[in-house]
Design a protein around this motif. Structure first.
Motif, short mmCIF file in Angstrom:
data_model
loop_
_atom_site.label_atom_id
_atom_site.label_comp_id
_atom_site.label_asym_id
_atom_site.label_seq_id
_atom_site.Cartn_x
_atom_site.Cartn_y
_atom_site.Cartn_z
N ALA A 95 -6.41 5.22 -8.75
CA ALA A 95 -5.46 4.32 -9.14
C ALA A 95 -5.02 3.50 -8.03
O ALA A 95 -4.49 2.39 -8.43
CB ALA A 95 -4.41 5.07 -9.91
N VAL A 96 -4.65 4.13 -7.03
CA VAL A 96 -4.16 3.16 -5.81
C VAL A 96 -4.93 2.18 -5.85
O VAL A 96 -4.49 1.06 -5.27
CB VAL A 96 -3.78 4.12 -4.55
CG1 VAL A 96 -3.41 3.21 -3.37
CG2 VAL A 96 -2.74 5.20 -4.90
N ASP A 97 -6.33 2.51 -5.36
CA ASP A 97 -7.31 1.32 -4.88
C ASP A 97 -7.20 0.08 -6.16
O ASP A 97 -7.33 -0.70 -5.73
CB ASP A 97 -8.70 2.12 -5.09
CG ASP A 97 -8.77 2.95 -3.71
OD1 ASP A 97 -8.00 2.88 -2.88
OD2 ASP A 97 -9.81 3.88 -3.67
N LEU A 154 0.88 -1.13 0.02
CA LEU A 154 0.11 -0.18 -0.15
C LEU A 154 0.81 1.24 0.04
O LEU A 154 0.55 2.21 -0.53
CB LEU A 154 -0.76 -0.08 1.20
CG LEU A 154 -2.09 0.99 1.22
CD1 LEU A 154 -2.71 1.05 0.29
CD2 LEU A 154 -2.67 1.11 2.78
N LEU A 155 1.89 1.38 0.69
CA LEU A 155 2.78 2.29 0.69
C LEU A 155 3.45 2.48 -0.81
O LEU A 155 3.45 3.72 -1.26
CB LEU A 155 3.89 2.15 1.90
CG LEU A 155 4.95 3.16 1.83
CD1 LEU A 155 4.53 4.55 2.30
CD2 LEU A 155 6.07 2.90 3.00
N TRP A 156 3.98 1.43 -1.06
CA TRP A 156 4.60 1.50 -2.69
C TRP A 156 3.43 2.18 -3.40
O TRP A 156 3.70 3.01 -4.19
CB TRP A 156 5.07 0.21 -2.95
CG TRP A 156 5.54 0.25 -4.45
CD1 TRP A 156 6.44 0.52 -5.06
CD2 TRP A 156 4.64 -0.18 -5.47
NE1 TRP A 156 6.56 0.47 -6.20
CE2 TRP A 156 5.32 0.13 -6.73
CE3 TRP A 156 3.14 -0.59 -5.71
CZ2 TRP A 156 4.65 -0.16 -8.11
CZ3 TRP A 156 2.87 -0.62 -6.96
CH2 TRP A 156 3.52 -0.33 -8.11
N ALA A 157 2.21 1.50 -3.52
CA ALA A 157 1.33 1.81 -4.41
C ALA A 157 0.92 3.86 -4.23
O ALA A 157 0.83 4.33 -5.17
CB ALA A 157 -0.02 1.28 -4.27
N HIS A 158 0.74 4.00 -3.11
CA HIS A 158 0.82 5.48 -2.68
C HIS A 158 2.02 6.31 -3.44
O HIS A 158 1.77 7.23 -4.03
CB HIS A 158 0.56 5.98 -1.42
CG HIS A 158 -0.68 5.68 -0.88
ND1 HIS A 158 -1.96 6.25 -1.12
CD2 HIS A 158 -1.24 4.68 -0.07
CE1 HIS A 158 -3.01 5.83 -0.44
NE2 HIS A 158 -2.61 4.85 0.26
N GLU A 159 3.19 5.89 -3.20
CA GLU A 159 4.43 6.50 -3.70
C GLU A 159 4.27 6.47 -5.22
O GLU A 159 4.72 7.42 -6.03
CB GLU A 159 5.56 5.98 -3.18
CG GLU A 159 5.73 6.14 -1.82
CD GLU A 159 7.03 5.25 -1.03
OE1 GLU A 159 7.66 4.59 -1.61
OE2 GLU A 159 7.41 5.77 0.11
N PHE A 160 4.01 5.48 -5.99
CA PHE A 160 3.90 5.14 -7.33
C PHE A 160 2.97 6.16 -7.88
O PHE A 160 3.14 6.82 -9.01
CB PHE A 160 3.51 3.61 -7.74
CG PHE A 160 3.70 3.52 -9.04
CD1 PHE A 160 4.63 3.40 -9.48
CD2 PHE A 160 2.27 3.61 -9.63
CE1 PHE A 160 4.78 2.86 -11.02
CE2 PHE A 160 2.19 3.16 -11.14
CZ PHE A 160 3.61 3.01 -11.78
N ALA A 161 1.71 6.18 -7.27
CA ALA A 161 0.77 7.12 -7.85
C ALA A 161 1.08 8.67 -7.70
O ALA A 161 0.89 9.25 -8.66
CB ALA A 161 -0.77 6.74 -6.88
#
Length: 65
Positions: A37-39, A21-28
């Motif tokens: 997109a994170v979801d 989840l942390l990676w997804a937020h940083e990527f977004a």
């Protein structure tokens, strides 16, 4: 000296869901993507089932065969 390898197959040693989840937020953020997109990334990850390259259609095919 002995070598040791630890494999965390069930998220008991490391909370991989939180890390993903942390990676997804940083990527977004880096790619200027929305919260939606994170979801979507989290949904695609399916709580780690897709991290090992496991595709649902392959698994279901093996079950049928």
């Amino acid at each position: 000296m002995q070598r040791l390898a630890l494999f965390d197959l069930d998220n008991t040693l490391i909370d991989l869901d939180a890390a993903f989840l942390l990676w997804a937020h940083e990527f977004a953020k880096e790619h200027r993507l929305s919260r939606k997109a994170v979801d979507h990334l989290v949904k695609l990850d399916r709580n780690g089932l897709n991290r090992a390259g496991c595709r649902e259609d392959r698994v279901s095919w093996r079950r049928r065969g």
